[in-house]
Write a protein that holds these residues in place. Structure first.
Motif, short mmCIF file in Angstrom:
data_model
loop_
_atom_site.label_atom_id
_atom_site.label_comp_id
_atom_site.label_asym_id
_atom_site.label_seq_id
_atom_site.Cartn_x
_atom_site.Cartn_y
_atom_site.Cartn_z
N ARG A 52 0.81 -1.22 0.00
CA ARG A 52 0.00 0.00 0.00
C ARG A 52 0.84 1.27 0.00
N PHE A 53 2.05 1.22 0.57
CA PHE A 53 2.84 2.43 0.76
C PHE A 53 4.29 2.20 0.37
N CYS A 54 4.92 3.25 -0.16
CA CYS A 54 6.37 3.31 -0.33
C CYS A 54 6.94 3.91 0.95
N PRO A 55 8.04 3.37 1.50
CA PRO A 55 8.59 3.92 2.75
C PRO A 55 9.11 5.34 2.60
N VAL A 56 9.32 5.80 1.37
CA VAL A 56 9.82 7.15 1.13
C VAL A 56 8.70 8.08 0.66
N CYS A 57 7.96 7.66 -0.36
CA CYS A 57 6.95 8.53 -0.97
C CYS A 57 5.59 8.48 -0.27
N GLY A 58 5.31 7.41 0.43
CA GLY A 58 4.01 7.27 1.05
C GLY A 58 3.06 6.46 0.20
N ARG A 59 1.80 6.86 0.14
CA ARG A 59 0.76 6.09 -0.53
C ARG A 59 1.07 5.89 -2.00
N LEU A 60 0.89 4.65 -2.46
CA LEU A 60 1.19 4.31 -3.84
C LEU A 60 0.06 4.71 -4.77
N ALA A 61 0.34 4.71 -6.06
CA ALA A 61 -0.66 5.05 -7.08
C ALA A 61 -1.80 4.03 -7.05
N PRO A 62 -3.01 4.45 -7.34
CA PRO A 62 -4.16 3.53 -7.30
C PRO A 62 -3.97 2.28 -8.16
N LEU A 63 -3.36 2.43 -9.34
CA LEU A 63 -3.15 1.28 -10.21
C LEU A 63 -2.23 0.26 -9.56
N VAL A 64 -1.16 0.71 -8.94
CA VAL A 64 -0.20 -0.19 -8.30
C VAL A 64 -0.88 -0.97 -7.18
N THR A 65 -1.66 -0.28 -6.37
CA THR A 65 -2.33 -0.92 -5.26
C THR A 65 -3.36 -1.94 -5.74
N ALA A 66 -4.13 -1.58 -6.76
CA ALA A 66 -5.16 -2.50 -7.27
C ALA A 66 -4.54 -3.75 -7.87
N LEU A 67 -3.49 -3.60 -8.66
CA LEU A 67 -2.84 -4.76 -9.28
C LEU A 67 -2.23 -5.67 -8.23
N ASP A 68 -1.68 -5.08 -7.17
CA ASP A 68 -1.09 -5.89 -6.11
C ASP A 68 -2.17 -6.70 -5.40
N ALA A 69 -3.33 -6.10 -5.18
CA ALA A 69 -4.43 -6.80 -4.53
C ALA A 69 -4.94 -7.95 -5.41
N LEU A 70 -5.06 -7.72 -6.70
CA LEU A 70 -5.51 -8.76 -7.61
C LEU A 70 -4.49 -9.89 -7.69
N ASN A 71 -3.22 -9.54 -7.67
CA ASN A 71 -2.18 -10.56 -7.72
C ASN A 71 -2.19 -11.42 -6.46
N ALA A 72 -2.53 -10.82 -5.32
CA ALA A 72 -2.60 -11.59 -4.08
C ALA A 72 -3.65 -12.69 -4.18
N ASP A 73 -4.78 -12.38 -4.81
CA ASP A 73 -5.80 -13.41 -4.99
C ASP A 73 -5.34 -14.48 -5.97
N LEU A 74 -4.59 -14.09 -6.97
CA LEU A 74 -4.07 -15.06 -7.93
C LEU A 74 -3.09 -16.01 -7.25
N VAL A 75 -2.22 -15.47 -6.41
CA VAL A 75 -1.26 -16.30 -5.66
C VAL A 75 -2.00 -17.28 -4.76
N ARG A 76 -3.08 -16.82 -4.14
CA ARG A 76 -3.86 -17.70 -3.27
C ARG A 76 -4.43 -18.87 -4.06
N LEU A 77 -4.95 -18.60 -5.26
CA LEU A 77 -5.47 -19.67 -6.09
C LEU A 77 -4.37 -20.64 -6.50
N ASP A 78 -3.20 -20.11 -6.83
CA ASP A 78 -2.07 -20.96 -7.20
C ASP A 78 -1.66 -21.87 -6.04
N THR A 79 -1.68 -21.32 -4.83
CA THR A 79 -1.28 -22.08 -3.65
C THR A 79 -2.24 -23.25 -3.41
N LEU A 80 -3.52 -23.04 -3.64
CA LEU A 80 -4.50 -24.10 -3.43
C LEU A 80 -4.26 -25.29 -4.36
N THR A 81 -3.76 -25.03 -5.56
CA THR A 81 -3.52 -26.13 -6.50
C THR A 81 -2.34 -26.99 -6.08
#
Length: 232
Positions: A52-81
Motif C-alpha cells: 500500500r505504501f512506499c517507505p519514502v513517498c508514502g501512498r502508492l498510485a491507485p493502479l499499483v495498489t489495485a494490481l497488487d491486490a488482484l495478484n494476491a488473490d491469484l497467488v492464493r489460487l495458485d497455492t491451493l492447486t
C-alpha cells in the motif's frame, strides 16, 4: 579497597574484575520473499504483506495498489492447486474452496471500486458534486462506466472488449453472494441473460471463473488508469 571521607560521608569502592554486559540478542529477520521498486522515487524495498505504501513517498498510485491486490488473490489460487489431494478434497467437501472463489470475486470488485473512485476524483474537478446522492456508484460496474464515458471520455466496455461481458457476470455474481447468499435472483438473471440458471437455484463459482475474472479485472484497471498501458 575502600575509603570513607569524614567530611562528605561518601564511600568509594574499587573492584579489579571488569564488568562485561550480556551480549545483545541476535537479529531475527524474516526471509526476504519479494522486493519492489517505487515508480516515483526508484527506491527498492522489501514487502512482507499487502502493498500500500512506499517507505519514502508514502501512498502508492491507485493502479499499483489495485494490481497488487488482484495478484494476491491469484497467488492464493495458485497455492491451493499445490495442496495434497486429500487436503484439497477436504476443502472442497467443507465448502472452503467454493468460499475462496467467492471471496476472490468480492475482492476483485472491492479493488476495482477503490481504484475507480480514486482515479475519478483526482481527474474530475467537480467530482464531489457529480457523485452527490449517487451512493456507492463505483460498486456498480455499468454506472461508473457511464461516469467515465461522460466525464473522462473513456469507453471502458470498448477498451476491455469481450472481457466486459465476463466483468458484468463477475459483478452480478458478487452481488448474488453478498446480498442473497448465493441464491440466484431476478437481478442476476437480468444482468446475465445467457445463464441457464433459474430463480432460487444456487450459483456456483469455479476456479476457472475466478481466474478469468482476475485477468479481465487487470485489463479493466489499465483501462481506468488513463495514463497507464498494459505490459507487453
Amino acid at each position: 579497597r575502600s575509603r570513607r571521607s569524614h567530611s562528605s560521608g561518601v564511600k568509594l569502592s574499587y573492584r579489579s574484575t571488569p564488568f562485561f554486559p550480556a551480549p545483545l540478542p541476535g537479529i531475527s529477520e524474516e526471509r526476504l520473499v519479494r522486493m519492489r521498486v517505487c515508480e516515483s522515487c526508484s527506491v527498492w524495498y522489501a514487502v512482507f504483506g499487502e502493498h500500500r505504501f512506499c517507505p519514502v513517498c508514502g501512498r502508492l498510485a491507485p493502479l499499483v495498489t489495485a494490481l497488487d491486490a488482484l495478484n494476491a488473490d491469484l497467488v492464493r489460487l495458485d497455492t491451493l492447486t499445490e495442496l495434497p489431494d486429500d487436503l484439497r478434497a477436504t476443502l472442497r467437501e467443507t465448502g472452503a474452496l467454493q468460499r475462496t472463489y467467492v471471496d476472490t470475486l468480492e475482492n476483485i470488485v472491492g479493488a476495482v471500486e477503490v481504484m475507480a473512485e480514486q482515479i475519478f476524483c483526482s481527474a474530475v474537478p467537480n467530482a464531489e458534486e457529480i457523485l452527490k446522492s449517487k451512493g456507492r456508484v463505483f460498486q456498480r460496474l455499468g454506472d461508473f462506466a457511464n461516469l467515465y464515458a461522460v466525464h473522462l471520455a473513456i469507453d471502458l466496455p470498448g477498451t476491455t472488449g469481450p472481457g466486459w461481458a465476463v466483468l458484468i457476470e463477475t459483478w452480478a455474481a458478487r452481488n448474488v453472494f453478498t446480498h442473497c447468499y448465493g441464491i440466484v435472483d431476478a437481478k442476476y438473471l437480468a444482468a446475465v441473460p445467457t445463464t441457464t440458471l433459474r430463480p432460487g437455484q444456487r450459483l456456483q463459482v469455479a476456479e476457472r471463473t475466478a481466474r478469468l475474472s482476475i485477468a479481465h479485472a487487470v485489463d479493466l484497471c489499465y483501462a481506468i488508469d488513463t495514463g497507464a498501458r498494459p505490459p507487453t
